[in-house]
Each structure stands twice: as structure tokens, then as C-alpha cells.
Design a protein around this motif. Structure first.
Motif, mmCIF file in Angstrom:
data_model
loop_
_atom_site.group_PDB
_atom_site.id
_atom_site.type_symbol
_atom_site.label_atom_id
_atom_site.label_comp_id
_atom_site.label_asym_id
_atom_site.label_seq_id
_atom_site.Cartn_x
_atom_site.Cartn_y
_atom_site.Cartn_z
ATOM 1 N N GLY A 19 0.813 -1.211 0.000
ATOM 2 C CA GLY A 19 0.000 0.000 0.000
ATOM 3 C C GLY A 19 0.847 1.261 0.000
ATOM 4 N N SER A 20 0.163 2.401 -0.195
ATOM 5 C CA SER A 20 0.868 3.681 -0.193
ATOM 6 C C SER A 20 0.490 4.467 1.062
ATOM 7 C CB SER A 20 0.455 4.507 -1.411
ATOM 8 O OG SER A 20 0.944 5.823 -1.302
ATOM 9 N N ARG A 21 1.445 5.138 1.628
ATOM 10 C CA ARG A 21 1.127 6.089 2.684
ATOM 11 C C ARG A 21 0.184 7.155 2.099
ATOM 12 N NH1 ARG A 21 6.174 4.367 3.636
ATOM 13 N NH2 ARG A 21 6.373 3.389 5.679
ATOM 14 N N VAL A 22 -0.690 7.701 2.934
ATOM 15 C CA VAL A 22 -1.646 8.756 2.562
ATOM 16 C C VAL A 22 -2.847 8.257 1.735
ATOM 17 C CG1 VAL A 22 -1.905 11.166 1.728
ATOM 18 C CG2 VAL A 22 0.307 10.411 2.538
ATOM 19 N N ARG A 23 -2.861 6.988 1.273
ATOM 20 C CA ARG A 23 -4.032 6.560 0.492
ATOM 21 C C ARG A 23 -5.299 6.606 1.338
ATOM 22 N NH1 ARG A 23 -7.975 6.711 -1.375
ATOM 23 N NH2 ARG A 23 -8.967 5.546 -3.044
ATOM 24 N N THR A 24 -5.193 6.156 2.602
ATOM 25 C CA THR A 24 -6.378 6.166 3.472
ATOM 26 C C THR A 24 -6.897 7.594 3.642
ATOM 27 O OG1 THR A 24 -5.408 4.326 4.661
ATOM 28 C CG2 THR A 24 -7.207 5.463 5.775
ATOM 29 N N GLU A 25 -5.988 8.531 3.789
ATOM 30 C CA GLU A 25 -6.375 9.921 4.073
ATOM 31 C C GLU A 25 -6.716 10.700 2.796
ATOM 32 O OE1 GLU A 25 -3.537 8.444 4.982
ATOM 33 O OE2 GLU A 25 -3.386 8.510 7.165
ATOM 34 N N ALA A 26 -6.347 10.150 1.620
ATOM 35 C CA ALA A 26 -6.210 10.977 0.414
ATOM 36 C C ALA A 26 -7.471 11.700 -0.046
ATOM 37 C CB ALA A 26 -5.680 10.113 -0.738
ATOM 38 N N THR A 27 -8.620 11.020 -0.040
ATOM 39 C CA THR A 27 -9.811 11.686 -0.590
ATOM 40 C C THR A 27 -10.222 12.847 0.320
ATOM 41 O OG1 THR A 27 -10.459 9.568 -1.512
ATOM 42 C CG2 THR A 27 -12.113 11.302 -1.537
ATOM 43 N N GLY A 28 -10.257 12.574 1.626
ATOM 44 C CA GLY A 28 -10.643 13.627 2.582
ATOM 45 C C GLY A 28 -9.644 14.777 2.577
ATOM 46 N N TYR A 29 -8.355 14.453 2.640
ATOM 47 C CA TYR A 29 -7.335 15.509 2.595
ATOM 48 C C TYR A 29 -7.460 16.291 1.277
ATOM 49 C CZ TYR A 29 -4.330 13.865 6.525
ATOM 50 O OH TYR A 29 -3.816 13.516 7.743
ATOM 51 N N GLY A 30 -7.661 15.550 0.189
ATOM 52 C CA GLY A 30 -7.688 16.174 -1.140
ATOM 53 C C GLY A 30 -8.814 17.197 -1.258
ATOM 54 N N GLU A 65 2.171 13.153 0.630
ATOM 55 C CA GLU A 65 1.196 14.222 0.877
ATOM 56 C C GLU A 65 1.522 15.465 0.030
ATOM 57 O OE1 GLU A 65 0.780 15.624 4.915
ATOM 58 O OE2 GLU A 65 -1.130 16.583 4.461
ATOM 59 N N ASP A 66 2.796 15.771 -0.123
ATOM 60 C CA ASP A 66 3.180 16.903 -0.984
ATOM 61 C C ASP A 66 2.722 16.668 -2.425
ATOM 62 O OD1 ASP A 66 4.328 18.158 1.112
ATOM 63 O OD2 ASP A 66 6.421 17.759 0.538
ATOM 64 N N ARG A 67 2.902 15.409 -2.890
ATOM 65 C CA ARG A 67 2.462 15.103 -4.271
ATOM 66 C C ARG A 67 0.947 15.295 -4.394
ATOM 67 N NH1 ARG A 67 5.176 11.837 -7.920
ATOM 68 N NH2 ARG A 67 3.501 12.616 -9.229
ATOM 69 N N LEU A 68 0.226 14.818 -3.364
ATOM 70 C CA LEU A 68 -1.246 14.957 -3.376
ATOM 71 C C LEU A 68 -1.636 16.444 -3.427
ATOM 72 C CD1 LEU A 68 -4.196 13.989 -3.005
ATOM 73 C CD2 LEU A 68 -3.762 13.917 -0.541
ATOM 74 N N ALA A 69 -1.001 17.248 -2.579
ATOM 75 C CA ALA A 69 -1.352 18.675 -2.535
ATOM 76 C C ALA A 69 -1.066 19.332 -3.893
ATOM 77 C CB ALA A 69 -0.557 19.366 -1.427
ATOM 78 N N GLU A 70 0.050 18.919 -4.501
ATOM 79 C CA GLU A 70 0.435 19.477 -5.802
ATOM 80 C C GLU A 70 -0.584 19.067 -6.883
ATOM 81 O OE1 GLU A 70 4.187 18.386 -8.678
ATOM 82 O OE2 GLU A 70 4.370 17.980 -6.555
ATOM 83 N N ILE A 71 -1.019 17.807 -6.840
ATOM 84 C CA ILE A 71 -2.006 17.325 -7.820
ATOM 85 C C ILE A 71 -3.328 18.091 -7.650
ATOM 86 C CG2 ILE A 71 -3.456 15.342 -8.461
ATOM 87 C CD1 ILE A 71 -0.956 13.569 -7.715
ATOM 88 N N MET A 72 -3.762 18.298 -6.408
ATOM 89 C CA MET A 72 -5.031 18.994 -6.184
ATOM 90 C C MET A 72 -4.932 20.458 -6.643
ATOM 91 S SD MET A 72 -6.870 16.573 -5.285
ATOM 92 C CE MET A 72 -8.399 17.482 -5.206
#
Ligand code: NDP
Length: 449
Positions: A205-216, A400-407
Motif C-alpha cells: 500500500g501507499s502512505r496517505v491513500r487512506t487519508e487521500a480523498t478527505g485531505y484532497g 502528501e506533498d504530491r497529493l497537494a500538488e495534484i489537487m
């Protein structure tokens, strides 16, 4: 519903005629077509190659029987679905939903939306969705495991790292993904990490996947606020649901200085003016798998549990519907506007009815549709696929940085496209048009297939 222009109206009429009774699918198609008038006018090639008509017809729809044995030794039969909607940009990608309301029309609406959402992320993933009318609520661990094994016993032949990569959705979290992956591995004798996302950290699994939709979702709203020179600091937020998306949206709002004063489940909602106690909420919903009402029963908690009425009557600045489709209607939208809400962003898929969206426009509420605002989950699934392909595991901070950048990228793409097509500030038009153009161009390039 708004009236479509002539060419688009004919396409919609064909969708109604070919997919009778699938109301959620009709709603999702109408909402996208409603934005595409200026696009087909500017690019006749899309109409000439019947791109939109092809896009409205899934590439493949699989329906199967799922027989399993409950704890009493009785044989139970459920129905399983996988709709492989569009693979122009990459392997089909999208979650599995286990909920008694699941039928073909819901899976198709979700798969259709997913195609545009995945395109908006800029990652190489097509769109698909699946699930079953199985209700995990009240089922034992053993029953959930046996159901997941029976479901995968058919699904395994249709999926694969380069074909179709499912993940979770309502009723499918880390526990279910574990049982599904275990059965896939047993049947195929392959440890094929890239076949499912949302896996546990110890097994691909990937870190942040569980949190990703809500954080995003919260990152997306943060971009809306930033574009207006504002921030979450001091904002009151109401969030519906208390599942995966809702819990991590609450966590990120609190980290950014906002206060979440209410959340819900299908049995009612709680209001805690001091701010939802996240650790207590996680204990109730994640560890005990209890109802939201138990939160208010805890000694020393000041929250009130309300069983009837709507969570959207609770005054707030920002509303994040994170439960299910069509959970926020026109009346709720009026209540939000009357109470001074300024932003609504969809954590769930299509939680706002068309009437609610019209009220937002009339009352000047900024509205971010799910296909843009909740794209963080699938984007992080794509990051999980990247890590699996390179046998790598990134740190929480990096992911998480990648997620923030994608959003940020999704947000900016929506705004720029809305500007380009004459609807400045309209996130719905921006998301639909930007999502469509990328898929449509790939379909043109790949020929009539
Ligand atoms: P979960 O199963 O973890 O949680 C769903 C939550 O919504 C629960 O609190 C549930 O309450 C509540 N809910 C479901 N149906 C209703 C209803 N009819 N009325 C009121 N509340 C209801 O699901 P997720 O958090 O994963 O998904 C929530 C939404 O977000 C869905 O629309 C999903 O498609 C969307 N989404 C999820 C992603 C993900 O990564 N998980 C990615 C992108 C979108 P109860 O327990 O009482 O049923």
C-alpha cells in the motif's frame, strides 16, 4: 434540469432510451452534457467521430452472481458488478462499493464520473467502477471475508495491473481490500501488487491513500480560499458522513485551523460546537464500527445527537458533503445559503442534486463538483501504482506533498478551462470541459474502437 442544445439533446435522448430506469446515470450524463455546448461548437471533430456517444456507452459491463455461506450455514446470493467505462487514457481505475442500494445505474453513474475525474488528475488512468448489493453492516468478520472471496472468485478474471485496477468506496475499506487481494493472490498464484489499490502498508500500500480523498477535498477548498485571499483559519465547517472521506476531511480542516461542528451517518447527525473530537470519532467509527449517536453518549462530551432533520441546517461557512449521492437537495441548499455558507465542495460523488447546484449559483455560493474536489483518492491510488511498479515506498511527507500538488493542478486546470470557454469561476464547467477534452483527444487519436 437545464435545457441542452440540440445535438447534445439527441445524445441525451439516446442515453435515456438505451438505459431505462438508471436515473443516477442519466443525472450524471446530463450534468456533463450541460457543460459541453461550447466545446462541440468549437471542435466539430468530436461530433464527427461520435466521441460523446461512444463515451456514454461503457466499453464493457460485467454482472455476476456472488454465492456465499453465512454464519448460520445458509447460502446467500448477491449480485456483483464491474463496469469498465473508458480506457482511452490508461487501465480502468475506480472503486468497488458494497451497499444494498447498488445496482447497474449507480455503478454506471460512478464509472462515467470516474472517467472525467481520472482525466482531470493528469495521470494515465481510465475510468471504471464496481461493487455489489451486499450489505457489510451487521455481518461478522468471517462473513465479510467469505463474501469478498466469493466476489473475487469471479472478478479476478477481468482485472489486472494493465487491465483494470479496483480500489475501495462505500463499504469497502482496508479490511475488504485485504480479503480481495488475498483471494486474487490465491487464485492466480501471483503477488501482483498493482492489481488493487488501497492496500495495507505492509503488503504494497501507499502512505496517505487512506487519508487521500478527505485531505484532497480540503486541499481543493484551500485553493479556492487562497484564490480569494482567504484561508481556513476560523472557518466553521459542516461535513456529512463519518466514513473514510469524512473522517480525513475533518482531520485536515482541523490541521488548517478550521472547526468542524457537525458530521453524520445514515442514522442522524451530531453537533459539537467546540469542534468534533477526532480521536473519539475514529474510536467510534473506525475501531468500534458503531453508530454516530454513540459519540454523543460518551461521558463528558458536549455534543448533541439529532436523529431527524438535515445536517445542512447547522450554520457554517463551508459545507463538505462526504456521504453519498443526492444527499443535499434544493431545500438544504437554501438553508445553507440562508445561514451564510459561501463554499460547498463535494467529497462524495454527486451528493448535490441539480436543484441544489442551481440554488448555489443563484445565491453566489462557490460550488466545487466531486469529479474535481474528490479526485485526491484516485490520484493517490495512481501514486500507489507508481510505487508498486518501481517496488518503492515513499514517505508520508513526500506523498502528501504530491497529493497537494495534484489537487492544486486540478483546481488551476478547472479555473483556466472555465475562463477559456467563457464561464469564469465556474468549477463545474471547468471540470467537465477539461476532463472531457483530454479523454476525447485520446479517443480521436486511437481511432474508432
Ligand atoms: P464509507 O463507507 O467509509 O462511509 C460512508 C459514510 O456515508 C458513512 O458514514 C455512511 O453512514 C454515510 N452514508 C452512506 N449512505 C448514506 C445515506 N443514504 N445517508 C446518510 N449517510 C450515508 O465510504 P467513503 O467515505 O469511502 O465514501 C463516501 C463517498 O465518497 C461516496 O460517495 C464515495 O463514492 C465517495 N468517494 C470515496 C473515495 C474513497 O477514496 N473512499 C474516493 C472518491 C469519492 P452509514 O455507516 O450509516 O451507512
Amino acid at each position: 434540469m437545464a435545457i441542452l442544445d440540440e445535438k447534445l439533446h439527441d445524445i441525451y435522448a439516446e442515453v435515456l432510451q438505451r438505459n431505462p430506469g438508471e436515473t443516477e446515470f442519466h443525472q450524471a450524463v446530463h450534468e456533463v452534457l450541460d457543460s459541453l455546448g461550447p466545446v462541440v461548437a468549437k471542435h466539430p471533430a468530436y461530433t464527427d467521430a461520435a466521441v460523446l456517444r461512444r463515451l456514454c456507452e461503457p466499453e464493457r459491463q460485467i454482472i455476476f452472481r456472488v454465492p456465499w455461506v453465512d454464519d448460520m450455514g445458509r447460502v446467500q446470493i448477491n449480485r456483483g458488478f464491474r463496469v469498465e467505462f473508458n480506457s482511452a487514457l490508461g487501465p480502468y481505475k475506480g472503486g468497488l462499493r458494497f451497499h444494498p442500494s447498488v445496482y447497474l445505474g449507480i455503478v454506471k453513474f460512478l464509472g462515467f464520473e470516474q472517467t472525467f475525474k481520472n482525466s482531470l488528475t493528469g495521470m494515465p488512468i481510465g475510468g471504471g467502477k464496481g461493487g455489489s448489493d451486499f450489505d457489510p453492516k451487521g455481518r461478522s468478520e468471517g462473513e465479510v471475508m467469505r463474501f469478498c472471496q466469493a466476489f473475487m472468485t469471479e472478478l479476478y478474471r477481468h482485472i489486472g495491473e494493465y487491465t483494470d485496477v479496483p480500489a475501495g468506496d462505500i463499504g469497502v475499506g482496508g479490511r475488504e481490500i485485504g480479503y480481495l487481494f488475498g483471494q486474487y493472490k490465491r487464485i492466480t498464484n501471483r503477488f501482483e501488487s498493482g492489481v488493487l489499490t488501497g492496500k495495507g502498508l505492509a503488503w504494497g500500500g501507499s502512505r496517505v491513500r487512506t487519508e487521500a480523498t478527505g485531505y484532497g477535498v480540503v486541499f481543493f477548498v484551500n485553493e479556492i480560499l487562497r484564490a480569494r485571499g482567504d484561508s481556513f483559519e476560523g472557518k466553521q465547517v459542516v461535513i456529512s458522513g463519518s466514513g473514510n472521506v469524512a473522517i480525513y476531511a475533518i482531520e485536515k480542516v482541523e490541521q488548517l485551523g478550521g472547526t468542524v461542528v457537525a458530521c453524520s451517518d445514515s442514522g442522524g447527525y451530531i453537533v459539537d460546537e467546540k469542534g468534533i473530537d477526532l480521536e473519539l470519532l475514529k474510536d467510534v467509527k473506525e475501531r468500534r464500527r458503531a453508530r454516530i449517536g454513540s459519540y454523543a453518549d460518551e461521558p463528558g462530551v458536549s455534543a448533541e445527537f439529532i436523529e431527524t432533520g438535515s445536517v445542512w441546517e447547522v450554520p457554517c461557512d463551508i459545507a463538505l458533503p462526504c456521504a453519498t449521492q443526492n444527499e443535499l437537495n434544493g431545500r438544504d441548499a437554501v438553508a445553507l445559503a440562508d445561514n451564510g455558507a459561501t463554499i460547498v465542495a463535494e467529497g462524495a460523488n454527486m451528493p448535490c442534486t441539480p436543484e441544489a447546484v442551481r440554488v448555489f449559483a443563484e445565491r453566489g455560493i462557490v460550488f466545487a463538483p466531486g469529479k474535481a474536489a474528490n479526485a485526491g483518492g484516485v490520484a493517490t491510488s495512481a501514486l500507489e501504482m507508481q510505487q508498486n511498479a518501481s517496488r518503492d515506498s515513499w514517505s508520508f511527507e513526500h506523498t502528501e506533498d504530491r497529493l497537494a500538488e495534484i489537487m492544486r493542478g486540478v483546481h488551476d486546470r478547472c479555473l483556466e478551462t472555465a475562463d477559456e470557454y467563457g464561464s469564469p469561476g465556474d468549477y463545474v464547467a471547468g471540470a467537465n470541459i477539461a476532463g472531457f477534452i483530454q479523454v476525447a483527444d485520446a479517443m480521436l487519436a486511437l481511432g474508432v474502437i
